[in-house]
Design a protein around this motif. Structure first.
Motif, PDB file in Angstrom:
ATOM      1  N   SER A   1     122.520  35.840  40.925  1.00  0.00           N
ATOM      2  CA  SER A   1     122.957  36.404  39.650  1.00  0.00           C
ATOM      3  C   SER A   1     124.484  36.473  39.626  1.00  0.00           C
ATOM      4  CB  SER A   1     122.359  37.801  39.439  1.00  0.00           C
ATOM      5  OG  SER A   1     122.794  38.352  38.218  1.00  0.00           O
TER       6      SER A   1
ATOM      7  N   GLU B   1     122.239  32.010  36.823  1.00  0.00           N
ATOM      8  CA  GLU B   1     121.116  32.774  37.350  1.00  0.00           C
ATOM      9  C   GLU B   1     120.145  31.791  37.985  1.00  0.00           C
ATOM     10  OE1 GLU B   1     118.237  33.092  33.407  1.00  0.00           O
ATOM     11  OE2 GLU B   1     119.442  34.815  34.027  1.00  0.00           O
TER      12      GLU B   1
ATOM     13  N   THR C   1     125.066  37.733  44.707  1.00  0.00           N
ATOM     14  CA  THR C   1     125.990  37.946  43.591  1.00  0.00           C
ATOM     15  C   THR C   1     127.404  37.692  44.098  1.00  0.00           C
ATOM     16  OG1 THR C   1     126.501  40.282  43.976  1.00  0.00           O
ATOM     17  CG2 THR C   1     124.446  39.796  42.794  1.00  0.00           C
TER      18      THR C   1
ATOM     19  N   LYS D   1     124.026  29.854  32.332  1.00  0.00           N
ATOM     20  CA  LYS D   1     123.805  30.766  31.204  1.00  0.00           C
ATOM     21  C   LYS D   1     124.783  30.543  30.053  1.00  0.00           C
ATOM     22  CE  LYS D   1     124.160  34.545  33.683  1.00  0.00           C
ATOM     23  NZ  LYS D   1     124.122  35.963  34.064  1.00  0.00           N
TER      24      LYS D   1
END
Length: 612
Positions: A95, A100, A172, A116
């Motif tokens: 993420s 993602e 992340t 995204k």
């Protein structure tokens, strides 16, 4: 002899036609040279030191060497969807602000990645771009890292079926993940993966040898793609394998090239090659790419491969590092990077500079006119940051280019104006000497010399415009920043053709026009400006030339209808500025502007033909 002004105009038209019709093929390397390059690459593949292990390409595309090949038995049902394929394996989420997806703990592959920030169409509700997918999905495309054994490895190496362990919850930008696997003989494998906010993964592989015996390992990284993807097939755009390898520098190979050659290989720093360090290998689409970037200070062998699997080809770009011998109780580390994402100019250039990646900016296909194309992009991007609209940026850059070339253009138009002023004398010379073409030429040269006229000056405005056209076309065609970039009104994508068409009255008639009849508002405006520019000059006496000049704007209107709207806007705007500039110079030199007279003659001829 033909009128010199008409000759110049014909030359300008020929040059313009070359731009629109022939320039695509200008980028295509001669077939003979490509075949020679292909043969040289195959020879290089055979010359690689046989003592160095190669990464095979088994049926599941990228299993670590030495591992059992995983095949699908006849009748076995594969997951019907990408989502089912993802759900079939243990995973850890990815993420970031721009991506993602997930890492497959079975094989530790990065095989699930969605961008995204980018959609399939200009509709903001359309699906986001899917870049990577698992090996048992419909369109497998993934990255894998690991070790190759230099001989038998005690306990074996992790492969595509190995399930790695982790205590981390998600990858992340703020939280790296660490995966571990310990084999039965005491080799501990640890992989730490970090990701930034844009498109770069950093993979640090550690191996601790507690087997009591030395082990020789080779680090590797690969990207694998199953099946032949849909490519646009334009010569001006490279899609397929790409990399920077050794003294050869940039390597670009299509999927068919690699499939035919079976293996193309270049050893970057091996002892038998005496080549440079640094480089990378990958697979590129028009706007997206995946690339393996080894440590730029160590030796590696880059390779492009293809192998049939289940009736479908499996393509692979891989980088194999130099041998590392690990004594008992010692630890070794290998760091590699994976670029996986959109080829944004600032992002790609930033990685090239931050990590000193050799020629990494060439991941974006700037073409042969790199020295013009890239500055053109930066100019457009600069004004985009100021005004928030790439269409406005195109208009401003066009004005700046006009101002930059103003002195040369003014001389050209001034010379053309002088030539128009002496046209009666030119006609008199032609009538006086009849068929004596040599005497005509001598007298005309004397006239040009006396009046200080450059007979080829009229070609300069077109010649100046050609490289600008090349650069702008390339920028609009290959840079993702232009993708889905709106202008005003109906132009919602400057990189796509004008969607309107005169043949359905620009949407008033509910009829979807065929591609050949989709001639939008901007191409028509471009044709009108070209028509006005041509009609400002006296009509040539030769009827064939007259017909060519009359129909040329119509031909160009249809030709440009399929070009990116941004390019058509540039051409129309440039024509308008040229008309204003030419009209000002003609008035300044006391030369009559023939526009209205020529239009009246054309209308009169049309009425006469209608009555007849």
């Amino acid at each position: 002899m033909r009128d010199e002004d008409s000759r110049n105009l014909i030359l300008a038209i020929v040059l313009s036609v070359i731009v629109f019709v022939g320039w695509t093929y200008f980028y295509a390397a001669p077939q003979a040279q490509r075949e020679a390059d292909l043969a040289a690459q195959q020879q290089a593949a055979q010359a690689v030191d046989p003592a160095r292990p190669n990464l095979p390409l088994p049926s599941d595309g990228g299993v670590a060497p030495g591992a059992p090949t995983q095949t699908v038995a006849p009748g076995t049902n594969l997951p019907a969807t990408r989502e089912a394929a993802i759900a079939a394996a243990p995973r850890i989420p990815i993420s970031t602000p721009s991506k993602e997806g997930s890492i497959n703990l079975r094989g530790a592959r990065i095989d699930d990645l969605i961008l995204k920030d980018y959609q399939e169409t200009t509709d903001p509700d359309s699906d986001p771009i899917v870049l990577l997918s698992p090996s048992n999905s419909a369109n497998p495309y993934y990255a894998e890292f690991g070790w190759v054994g230099g001989g038998e490895v005690p306990g074996g190496l992790p492969d595509s079926q190995t399930v790695w362990q982790t205590n981390d919850e998600a990858l992340t930008p703020a939280t790296p993940v660490t995966l571990t696997f310990v084999n039965e003989a005491g080799l501990t494998f640890e992989r730490t993966i970090t990701v930034d906010e844009d498109a770069l993964f950093t993979v640090e592989d550690r191996v601790l040898n507690e087997t009591g015996a030395p082990v020789t390992l080779y680090p590797y990284g690969l990207v694998s793609r199953h099946g032949v993807p849909n490519v646009m097939g334009y010569f001006v755009l490279h899609e397929g394998f790409i990399g920077v390898l050794g003294e050869e520098g940039l390597q670009e190979w299509g999927y068919d090239d690699v499939a035919e050659a079976e293996r193309l290989s270049a050893n970057v720093t091996g002892e038998s090659w005496a080549a440079e360090t640094g480089g990378w290998v990958g697979i590129t689409d028009k706007y997206w790419a995946t690339a393996i970037v080894p440590d730029q200070d160590t030796a590696f062998t880059g390779r492009f491969t293809s192998e049939a699997s289940g009736g479908s080809p499996v393509f692979q770009a891989d980088a194999l590092g130099a041998a590392r011998t690990l004594a008992a109780g010692e630890e070794l580390v290998s760091t590699k990077r994976l670029f996986a994402g959109a080829k944004e100019v600032d992002v790609v250039d930033g990685y090239a500079e931050a990590f000193d990646i050799r020629q990494f900016d060439l991941l974006i296909d700037w073409g042969w006119f790199y020295f013009i194309t890239k500055p053109m992009f930066y100019a457009l991007d600069f004004f985009f940051t100021m005004f928030g609209n790439f269409g406005v940026a195109i208009l401003i850059v066009t004005v700046i280019l006009k101002l930059f070339f103003l002195p040369l253009a003014n001389k050209s138009y001034a010379s053309m104006a002088k030539m128009k002023a002496v046209q009666p004398e030119m006609m008199a010379i032609r009538d006086r000497y009849g068929d004596d073409r040599m005497k005509q030429q001598q007298e005309l040269m004397e006239l040009y010399k006396r009046e200080k006229i450059n007979p080829v000056a009229g070609c300069w405005p077109v010649l100046i415009q050609i490289p600008v056209f090349f650069a702008l076309y390339k920028v609009l065609f290959v840079t993702i920043e232009m993708r889905h970039a709106p202008f005003f009104g109906w132009i919602q994508d400057l990189a796509a053709p004008d969607p309107t068409s005169i043949f359905n009255l620009f949407g008033l008639i509910p009829w979807e026009t065929p591609a050949l009849l989709t001639v939008g508002i901007w191409p028509i405006l471009m044709g009108v400006t070209m028509f006005v520019q041509m009609k400002m000059n006296p009509e040539p006496p030769d009827p064939v030339q007259k017909a060519v000049f009359t129909w040329m704007p119509v031909i160009f209107t249809f030709m440009l209808a399929s070009f990116p709207a941004g390019l058509v806007i540039y051409w129309a705007w440039n024509n308008l500025l040229s008309v204003l500039q030419q009209g000002f110079i003609m008035r300044r030199h006391g030369v009559k502007i023939e526009l209205w007279d020529n239009i009246k003659k054309m209308l009169g001829a049309g009425r006469a033909a209608a009555k007849g």
